[in-house]
Design an enzyme around this catalytic site. Structure first.
Site, PDB file in Angstrom:
ATOM      1  N   PHE A 255       0.812  -1.223   0.000  1.00 22.43           N
ATOM      2  CA  PHE A 255       0.000   0.000   0.000  1.00 22.43           C
ATOM      3  C   PHE A 255       0.838   1.263   0.000  1.00 22.43           C
ATOM      4  CE2 PHE A 255      -0.037  -1.848   4.317  1.00 22.43           C
ATOM      5  CZ  PHE A 255       0.652  -0.872   5.027  1.00 22.43           C
TER       6      PHE A 255
ATOM      7  N   GLY B 152       1.276   3.631  -3.267  1.00 24.51           N
ATOM      8  CA  GLY B 152       0.352   4.688  -3.666  1.00 24.51           C
ATOM      9  C   GLY B 152      -0.160   5.541  -2.519  1.00 24.51           C
ATOM     10  N   HIS B 153       0.258   5.256  -1.294  1.00 24.98           N
ATOM     11  CA  HIS B 153      -0.290   5.974  -0.122  1.00 24.98           C
ATOM     12  C   HIS B 153       0.825   6.382   0.817  1.00 24.98           C
ATOM     13  CE1 HIS B 153      -2.868   6.715   3.428  1.00 24.98           C
ATOM     14  NE2 HIS B 153      -3.825   6.886   2.539  1.00 24.98           N
ATOM     15  N   PHE B 154       1.519   7.285   0.627  1.00 19.59           N
ATOM     16  CA  PHE B 154       1.689   8.169  -0.527  1.00 19.59           C
ATOM     17  C   PHE B 154       3.125   7.992  -0.982  1.00 19.59           C
ATOM     18  CE2 PHE B 154      -1.451  10.041   2.317  1.00 19.59           C
ATOM     19  CZ  PHE B 154      -2.530  10.188   1.478  1.00 19.59           C
TER      20      PHE B 154
ATOM     21  N   VAL C   3       2.358   6.655   4.482  1.00 23.11           N
ATOM     22  CA  VAL C   3       1.546   6.585   5.691  1.00 23.11           C
ATOM     23  C   VAL C   3       0.616   5.378   5.558  1.00 23.11           C
ATOM     24  CG1 VAL C   3      -0.203   7.763   7.094  1.00 23.11           C
ATOM     25  CG2 VAL C   3       1.586   9.098   5.976  1.00 23.11           C
TER      26      VAL C   3
END
Length: 140
Positions: A43, A46-48, A53
């Site tokens: 994750f 893309g986050h971020f 985070v």
């Protein structure tokens, strides 16, 4: 202590959705587990990308899985599944970032038939990261 092999026996989740690495403490109605958060978590792509985070919804999922380990380790629930039925009073207080060790506590406060209510919290270095009341159903 319950290691990852026993956790995998209790939970149906597979990588990348298995979010509990180890159980530290367990009693009849309470469990404490940990998740080592690494930069290799999918994750974080893309986050971020420039400010990784852990998504809050995944912290809540990790808490639900923690409660699930306790419930699905019981003999009468072997082979069953735990499904989310609701979340209340969810609060996010601290960002969870790569390198953090998420300590998750889930305490069962109410049971009625196949429905259970859990008070859950996630901490990093003794500071509250997230908390909430989780409701779930046990079924197959």
């Amino acid at each position: 202590m319950i290691d990852i092999l026993k956790i995998k026996e209790a939970l149906p989740h597979l990588y990348p959705m298995l979010l509990v690495d180890r159980v530290l403490e367990v009693s009849e109605d309470e469990i404490v587990a940990l998740k080592n958060v690494t930069i290799n978590e999918p994750f974080f792509n893309g986050h971020f990308p420039d400010y990784p985070v852990m998504p809050g919804v995944l912290i809540m999922e990790a808490l639900a899985q923690t409660a699930g380990v306790l419930e699905l380790s019981k003999e009468e629930n072997k082979g069953k599944l735990v499904f989310y039925a609701g979340m209340d009073k969810v609060k996010f207080k601290k960002q969870v970032v790569p390198g953090d060790q998420l300590i998750m506590t889930a305490k069962f406060v109410k049971r009625r038939g196949t429905i259970a209510v859990v008070e859950a919290k996630a901490e990093v270095e003794g500071k509250l990261a997230a908390s909430g009341t989780l409701t779930f159903a046990i079924g197959k």
